[in-house]
Design an enzyme around this catalytic site. Structure first.
Site, short mmCIF file in Angstrom:
data_model
loop_
_atom_site.label_atom_id
_atom_site.label_comp_id
_atom_site.label_asym_id
_atom_site.label_seq_id
_atom_site.Cartn_x
_atom_site.Cartn_y
_atom_site.Cartn_z
N GLY A 19 85.92 -1.83 -36.79
CA GLY A 19 85.39 -1.27 -35.53
C GLY A 19 83.97 -1.75 -35.33
CB THR A 137 81.23 2.48 -40.80
OG1 THR A 137 81.94 3.57 -40.20
CG2 THR A 137 80.52 3.02 -42.02
CB ILE A 138 79.91 4.63 -35.69
CG1 ILE A 138 81.41 4.79 -35.48
CG2 ILE A 138 79.37 3.44 -34.91
CD1 ILE A 138 81.77 5.34 -34.10
CG ASP A 139 84.01 6.54 -38.86
OD1 ASP A 139 83.64 6.43 -37.69
OD2 ASP A 139 85.21 6.49 -39.20
CG MET A 193 85.52 7.49 -32.72
SD MET A 193 85.32 5.69 -32.64
CE MET A 193 86.51 5.30 -31.36
NE ARG A 195 89.68 5.16 -40.04
CZ ARG A 195 89.56 3.86 -39.81
NH1 ARG A 195 90.20 3.31 -38.82
NH2 ARG A 195 88.82 3.11 -40.58
CD GLU A 249 88.52 9.14 -34.93
OE1 GLU A 249 88.83 8.79 -33.78
OE2 GLU A 249 88.20 8.33 -35.83
NE ARG A 298 88.93 22.21 -17.61
CZ ARG A 298 89.47 23.36 -17.21
NH1 ARG A 298 90.02 24.19 -18.08
NH2 ARG A 298 89.48 23.70 -15.93
NE ARG A 307 83.99 1.24 -32.02
CZ ARG A 307 85.26 0.97 -32.36
NH1 ARG A 307 85.92 1.81 -33.13
NH2 ARG A 307 85.85 -0.11 -31.94
O1 F6P Z 1 85.41 1.88 -37.47
C1 F6P Z 1 85.74 3.20 -37.57
C2 F6P Z 1 86.15 3.75 -36.24
O2 F6P Z 1 85.06 3.77 -35.37
C3 F6P Z 1 86.78 5.11 -36.43
O3 F6P Z 1 85.89 6.16 -36.26
C4 F6P Z 1 87.88 5.10 -35.40
O4 F6P Z 1 88.96 5.91 -35.80
C5 F6P Z 1 88.30 3.69 -35.35
O5 F6P Z 1 87.15 2.94 -35.66
C6 F6P Z 1 88.88 3.26 -34.02
O6 F6P Z 1 88.89 1.88 -33.92
P1 F6P Z 1 89.70 0.98 -32.90
O7 F6P Z 1 90.34 1.85 -31.88
O8 F6P Z 1 88.65 0.08 -32.32
O9 F6P Z 1 90.68 0.23 -33.72
#
Ligand code: F6P
Length: 411
Positions: A19, A137-139, A193, A195, A249, A298, A307
């Site tokens: 990502g 990584t943003i995570d 985001m 995972r 997420e 909501r 991102r």
């Molecule tokens: O790189 C990690 C991330 O940003 C996660 O947080 C996210 O689940 C995933 O990438 C989504 O990536 P893409 O939809 O671009 O494959």
């Protein structure tokens, strides 16, 4: 006369995989500048590992302008895994080796998370390819072994380029969301985001999210009951009758129908590293909150917004500092390593003397440690606040401070 550079004739190639983040172009530019200064010819490999398959897809970066502030990656990205995976059982590492030889690449810098750098580690360990992994990584869950000094005790934390920019974006976004939420006196469930880890979700608390759910703490049947009660109580206590709940997420959520803990996917298709695509948990939680508490709720997915866009100052300097460490590794010919910050420090202390290099055999994922989250209050701890303040500054939230006098009908 131009003096001969140290490594003239040598070639360094950079790729970015996984990502994107707003800090990848900055990482590319900073590594390129330092490598070029040492005399390397610098190539860019397009679309991650994919650019080393087949005939290869490479560009020359050595002496061209590069915009390191623009987010995303100019080298493009993919989730290509050169090693066999469930999705693609073919071992394509030989193609990579062939191209490394054909293009005469002496050193490979792989900008990525656990997946891209995990593959780089294998290229180094199996075939002796000189690699330097560059974190991304943003995570913020790629293990960097950075120490956070909190009240005199050191705690292991993580600091990955990309996280600061995304955290700043989530802070601003959450702060904005209050205006619509307060106007309707609602509960807003903001999906962020992440995972497997809640590092990024915590940044919503810096924009005023009062409650947070993270992947590290599964929302079991019992915990959900307690959660609904807690949400109602907090909502009724809030001065504006408005509550923002940030959720990662990848939150594991008890499904009443299947009687199992489940995650919500935008698509169950797995990528070449075995990851499904998450998305939609905020809607599920919002509708259950409405049902259980009777309060209007909501869901809002922040998705790709954090991102996207420009590289934030902290990330800009962080990538420059880590690139300084790359220079050191290149000069020492110390490969199979990843430059990291040894300490969690504020902007002005992002200096090379705070960096270190970790063996790529020791990377992997590092979730949010227990001390950074208050399980019973569904919130981030003071320790987390201290950690993130170093990176994005103090919490901030917009407030509408006017109190209207109530009008009483005249007799
Ligand atoms: O790189 C990690 C991330 O940003 C996660 O947080 C996210 O689940 C995933 O990438 C989504 O990536 P893409 O939809 O671009 O494959």
């Amino acid at each position: 006369m131009i003096e001969e550079k140290l490594f003239s004739g040598k070639t360094l190639a950079i790729l970015s995989g996984g990502g994107d983040t707003p800090a990848i172009n900055s990482s590319i530019e900073c590594v390129r500048n330092r490598a070029a200064m040492l005399g390397y010819k610098v190539y860019g490999i397009l679309r991650g590992w994919k650019g080393l398959l087949g005939d290869g897809d490479l560009v020359d970066l050595t002496n061209i302008p590069y915009d390191g502030i623009y987010g995303g990656t100019g080298l493009l990205s993919s989730r290509t895994n050169p090693f066999p995976s469930k999705k693609n059982p073919e071992d394509r590492s030989q193609q990579i080796l062939k191209n490394i030889e054909r293009y005469k690449i002496d050193v490979l810098v792989t900008i990525g998370g656990d997946d891209t750098n995990g593959a780089a580690k294998q290229m180094y360990e199996k075939y002796g390819i000189p690699v330097i992994g560059f974190p991304k990584t943003i995570d913020n869950d790629l293990r960097t072994r950075s120490l956070h000094d909190y009240k005199g005790t050191k705690h292991e934390a993580v600091l990955c380029p990309g996280f600061a920019s995304a955290a700043m974006a989530i802070k601003k976004l959450t702060s904005k969301l209050h205006t619509t939420n307060e106007s309707h006196q609602r509960i807003m469930v903001l999906e962020v985001m992440g995972r497997d880890a809640g590092w990024l979700t915590g940044s919503a608390s810096f924009g005023g999210a009062q409650i947070s759910l993270i992947p590290e703490v599964p929302m079991t049947h019992e915990r959900k009951d307690f959660f609904f009660e807690y949400v109602k109580e907090q909502y009724l206590r809030s001065p504006k009758r408005s509550l923002i709940i940030a959720v990662s997420e990848g939150v594991r959520w008890w499904n009443e129908n299947s009687q199992q803990l489940e995650m919500v996917y935008a698509s169950p298709d797995l990528d070449e590293y075995g990851h499904p695509r998450f998305g939609g948990i905020s809607g599920v939680i919002a509708s259950e909150i409405s049902k259980k508490t009777g309060i209007e709720a909501r869901g809002q997915i922040s998705g790709y917004i954090p991102r996207s866009g420009k590289c934030f100052e902290y990330d800009r300097r962080l990538t420059a500092t880590l690139a300084d460490k790359v220079t050191d590794l290149l000069l020492r010919q110390d490969y199979g390593k990843m430059p990291v910050m040894k300490d969690i420090v504020p902007y002005c202390e992002l200096e090379e003397y705070h960096t270190g290099a970790i063996d790529m055999g020791n990377i992997g994922n590092f979730p949010l440690p227990e001390e950074y989250y208050n399980v019973n209050e569904f919130s981030f701890s003071d320790q987390y606040t201290d950690f993130l303040t170093n990176i994005i500054g103090k919490p901030y939230r917009m407030e509408f401070d006017v109190v209207f006098p109530v009008v009483i009908p005249q007799r």
